[in-house]
Design an enzyme around this catalytic site. Sequence first.
Site, PDB file in Angstrom:
ATOM      1  N   TYR A  12       0.863  -1.185   0.000  1.00 35.02           N
ATOM      2  CA  TYR A  12       0.000   0.000   0.000  1.00 35.02           C
ATOM      3  C   TYR A  12       0.897   1.233   0.000  1.00 35.02           C
ATOM      4  CZ  TYR A  12      -3.726  -3.286   1.376  1.00 35.02           C
ATOM      5  OH  TYR A  12      -4.605  -4.340   1.437  1.00 35.02           O
ATOM      6  N   PRO A  45     -15.455  -4.772   2.407  1.00 36.75           N
ATOM      7  CA  PRO A  45     -16.707  -5.033   3.144  1.00 36.75           C
ATOM      8  C   PRO A  45     -17.852  -4.143   2.664  1.00 36.75           C
ATOM      9  CG  PRO A  45     -15.138  -3.823   4.510  1.00 36.75           C
ATOM     10  CD  PRO A  45     -14.389  -4.253   3.293  1.00 36.75           C
ATOM     11  N   LEU A  46     -17.482  -2.994   2.054  1.00 37.46           N
ATOM     12  CA  LEU A  46     -18.515  -2.100   1.510  1.00 37.46           C
ATOM     13  C   LEU A  46     -18.538  -2.196  -0.017  1.00 37.46           C
ATOM     14  CD1 LEU A  46     -17.620   1.007   3.733  1.00 37.46           C
ATOM     15  CD2 LEU A  46     -19.357  -0.740   4.193  1.00 37.46           C
ATOM     16  N   GLY A  47     -17.854  -3.217  -0.531  1.00 38.78           N
ATOM     17  CA  GLY A  47     -17.748  -3.334  -1.995  1.00 38.78           C
ATOM     18  C   GLY A  47     -17.069  -2.104  -2.578  1.00 38.78           C
TER      19      GLY A  47
HETATM   20  N1  LIG Z   1      -6.215  -8.640   0.912  1.00 43.51           N
HETATM   21  C1  LIG Z   1      -6.507  -7.965  -0.186  1.00 43.51           C
HETATM   22  O1  LIG Z   1      -6.217  -8.402  -1.309  1.00 43.51           O
HETATM   23  C2  LIG Z   1      -7.181  -6.649  -0.054  1.00 43.51           C
HETATM   24  C3  LIG Z   1      -7.708  -6.002  -1.182  1.00 43.51           C
HETATM   25  C4  LIG Z   1      -8.347  -4.773  -0.990  1.00 43.51           C
HETATM   26  C5  LIG Z   1      -8.450  -4.247   0.294  1.00 43.51           C
HETATM   27  N2  LIG Z   1      -7.910  -4.889   1.363  1.00 43.51           N
HETATM   28  C6  LIG Z   1      -8.040  -4.362   2.742  1.00 43.51           C
HETATM   29  O2  LIG Z   1      -9.399  -4.248   3.038  1.00 43.51           O
HETATM   30  C7  LIG Z   1      -9.699  -2.932   3.483  1.00 43.51           C
HETATM   31  C8  LIG Z   1     -11.097  -2.556   3.063  1.00 43.51           C
HETATM   32  O3  LIG Z   1     -11.201  -2.520   1.655  1.00 43.51           O
HETATM   33  P1  LIG Z   1     -11.398  -1.161   0.868  1.00 43.51           P
HETATM   34  O4  LIG Z   1     -10.960  -0.007   1.700  1.00 43.51           O
HETATM   35  O5  LIG Z   1     -10.744  -1.352  -0.438  1.00 43.51           O
HETATM   36  O6  LIG Z   1     -12.955  -1.171   0.545  1.00 43.51           O
HETATM   37  P2  LIG Z   1     -14.284  -0.908   1.418  1.00 43.51           P
HETATM   38  O7  LIG Z   1     -13.977  -0.825   2.872  1.00 43.51           O
HETATM   39  O8  LIG Z   1     -15.306  -1.849   0.933  1.00 43.51           O
HETATM   40  O9  LIG Z   1     -14.724   0.514   0.869  1.00 43.51           O
HETATM   41  C9  LIG Z   1     -13.924   1.646   0.997  1.00 43.51           C
HETATM   42  C10 LIG Z   1     -14.565   2.721   0.139  1.00 43.51           C
HETATM   43  O10 LIG Z   1     -15.849   3.026   0.639  1.00 43.51           O
HETATM   44  C11 LIG Z   1     -15.899   4.387   1.045  1.00 43.51           C
HETATM   45  N3  LIG Z   1     -16.517   4.432   2.391  1.00 43.51           N
HETATM   46  C12 LIG Z   1     -15.998   3.995   3.556  1.00 43.51           C
HETATM   47  N4  LIG Z   1     -16.856   4.191   4.578  1.00 43.51           N
HETATM   48  C13 LIG Z   1     -17.945   4.782   4.020  1.00 43.51           C
HETATM   49  C14 LIG Z   1     -19.175   5.249   4.554  1.00 43.51           C
HETATM   50  N5  LIG Z   1     -19.451   5.148   5.870  1.00 43.51           N
HETATM   51  N6  LIG Z   1     -20.072   5.796   3.716  1.00 43.51           N
HETATM   52  C15 LIG Z   1     -19.815   5.911   2.384  1.00 43.51           C
HETATM   53  N7  LIG Z   1     -18.655   5.481   1.817  1.00 43.51           N
HETATM   54  C16 LIG Z   1     -17.735   4.941   2.628  1.00 43.51           C
HETATM   55  C17 LIG Z   1     -14.476   4.883   1.083  1.00 43.51           C
HETATM   56  O11 LIG Z   1     -14.384   6.235   0.671  1.00 43.51           O
HETATM   57  P3  LIG Z   1     -14.054   7.429   1.734  1.00 43.51           P
HETATM   58  O12 LIG Z   1     -12.580   7.437   1.924  1.00 43.51           O
HETATM   59  O13 LIG Z   1     -14.582   8.630   1.042  1.00 43.51           O
HETATM   60  O14 LIG Z   1     -14.797   7.112   2.993  1.00 43.51           O
HETATM   61  C18 LIG Z   1     -13.773   3.996   0.094  1.00 43.51           C
HETATM   62  O15 LIG Z   1     -13.855   4.521  -1.205  1.00 43.51           O
HETATM   63  C19 LIG Z   1      -8.605  -2.077   2.836  1.00 43.51           C
HETATM   64  O16 LIG Z   1      -8.479  -0.831   3.469  1.00 43.51           O
HETATM   65  C20 LIG Z   1      -7.414  -2.988   2.969  1.00 43.51           C
HETATM   66  O17 LIG Z   1      -6.866  -2.884   4.276  1.00 43.51           O
HETATM   67  C21 LIG Z   1      -7.293  -6.085   1.199  1.00 43.51           C
END
Ligand SMILES: NC(=O)c1ccc[n+]([C@@H]2O[C@H](COP(=O)([O-])OP(=O)(O)OC[C@H]3O[C@@H](n4cnc5c(N)ncnc54)[C@H](OP(=O)(O)O)[C@@H]3O)[C@@H](O)[C@H]2O)c1
Length: 273
Positions: free
Chosen positions: A57, A203-205
Amino acid sequence: MDTIRIGELTVNRMGFGAMRICGPNVWGPPRDRAAAHEVLRRAIELGVNFFDTADSYGPHVDEDMIAEALHPYPKGLVIATKGGLLRPRPGAWDPDGRPEHLKRALEGSLKRLKLERIDLYQLHAPDSKVPFADSVGALAEGQRAGKIRHVGLSNVSVRQLEEARRICPIVSVQNRYNLGDRSSEDVLKACEQLGIAFLPWYPLGAGETIKQEKIKVIARKRKATSAQVALAWLLAKSPVMVPIPGTADLKHLEQNVAAARMALSAEDLAALN
Ligand SMILES: NC(=O)c1ccc[n+]([C@@H]2O[C@H](COP(=O)([O-])OP(=O)(O)OC[C@H]3O[C@@H](n4cnc5c(N)ncnc54)[C@H](OP(=O)(O)O)[C@@H]3O)[C@@H](O)[C@H]2O)c1
């Protein structure tokens, strides 16, 4: 907040995915470094004590910022990092599961995070060019050397989980899972049977899943946000689930953590399932 055991560690069940605090497309530093630090510190104030990151990252930026903002770390904070992906350029996430790479990656993470031992070190993804057992074996070696407390996996199948467990104890699996994508349902079930943590990424897609109408309907009814409904659904789905929503926005962070205290009714769950 409910807690869960991950190996010998006890953490609150709403974690924080730190990937979103880097620059755009998880590349380079954020535009406002102080604001990113504030998000990390606020997560701690809100009771989050499980942070997920990876050397890829930024690359490296995420781990650096966690150390800048939070070191010396508060008691009980668990930092889970990952190794096994290279970022040769923006947009590229190239697997490198060679033991020699993983050994170097672990050393780099220890240095950047200012730790002598990493509480949870996860293989970011299997590398099809390297026998899976060799990659897991490198983490088992790091554990024997006292540099890794617990080993976790990410982006694996049930078969790979079983293979890894024959090499060393595995305490968690991190796969993509959310209301709109349940392709890892079999892995989740395997984690439940084994009593190991399942960390759903996206988790939030990535903000997309929460646009579904059926989620919005429940959110309106419960006077909550769609993100909160999606996270509460995950928590209700399985006792081994530890969501790690990612955000760079303080308001979203507060909403997401508050979702840990939200209980959906049987009727809500039936509508979402
Ligand atoms: N192991 C793997 O291959 C892998 C791959 C991807 C991710 N990850 C891990 O999983 C974590 C979660 O995944 P992610 O961050 O990609 O996706 P996510 O948690 O599904 O979604 C994050 C997105 O949703 C928005 N968001 C967050 N909270 C919100 C809310 N309350 N209301 C509206 N929008 C909201 C964020 O934008 P804002 O910043 O504007 O809130 C961001 O664009 C990552 O941070 C990482 O640590 C692991």
